[in-house]
Design a protein around this motif. Structure first.
Motif: not given
Length: 220
Positions: A10-21, A79-83
């Protein structure tokens, strides 16, 4: 919204949506700024419309600011979640073998872009707010071109803008492709759009560099 953002997908999809915008806004911003090279009158007209249209000012602008803040906050969260998820420590880790330099350093290019946005707000957005709502100065539809050119008189400020756009290109080279993948697009379709993403990721920042350098050297 909180339910969607609670999961990694969900976070990645939201990140992608904001990136496209934001990429759509960046393209629109570039097209308007590009007119300043060819016609001061056209640039003034477009800038006056964008700066005084109620829909743009009181609906789209708040959404844009939210989109910028959301994108950067979500980037830091990811980034924090990945680390935090990397609980196994390897004796030897070759990052270049597992991911590109750009993907491994998105957080740093993002921080550079964030610093640029702060500079851009100080240069353009804050004076605009002061002009219209604090000092309440008379409306002048022909002031925008002169204000733009003045900002690029300093070689230091111009250099800062050029450097920021270089970081933006690095960020977009990975971010554009990543956004397509996060949105659920198949790897095959994402690969077909790789050329388009590279043209955008390199072309838009280079275009902004040309605009900044054109107005700088045109004054010297």
């Amino acid at each position: 919204m909180s339910g969607v953002l609670s999961s990694s997908i969900g976070r990645k999809v939201a990140m992608a949506a904001s990136a496209f915008f934001l990429m759509f806004f960046l393209l629109q911003h570039f097209v308007i700024n590009l007119t300043s090279i060819f016609s001061a009158d056209v640039f003034n007209e477009l800038s006056h419309f964008m700066g005084n249209n109620p829909l743009v000012q009181f609906a789209l602008q708040p959404i844009l600011i939210f989109g910028v803040v959301f994108h950067f906050v979500m980037g830091f969260v990811l980034e924090l979640k990945n680390k935090a998820s990397r609980t196994i420590k390897y004796v030897k880790y070759n990052g270049a073998a597992n991911a590109s330099w750009m993907s491994r350093n998105m957080i740093y290019s993002g921080l550079a872009i964030l610093a640029f946005i702060v500079l851009h707000f100080i240069d353009f957005w804050f004076p605009e707010i002061n002009h219209k709502y604090i000092a309440v100065l008379p409306t002048d539809p022909n002031r925008y071109f002169g204000e733009l050119v003045h900002k690029f008189h300093s070689p230091v400020r111009t250099g800062a803008y050029v450097a920021a756009f270089a970081f933006l290109a690095l960020h977009l080279l990975h971010g554009f492709k990543s956004a397509f993948q996060s949105s659920g697009m198949s790897a095959k379709r994402a690969a077909k759009l790789e050329t388009v993403s590279k043209i955008y990721a390199i072309g838009i920042p280079v275009g902004f560099m040309i605009i900044a350098l054109f107005h700088h050297f045109n004054q010297h």
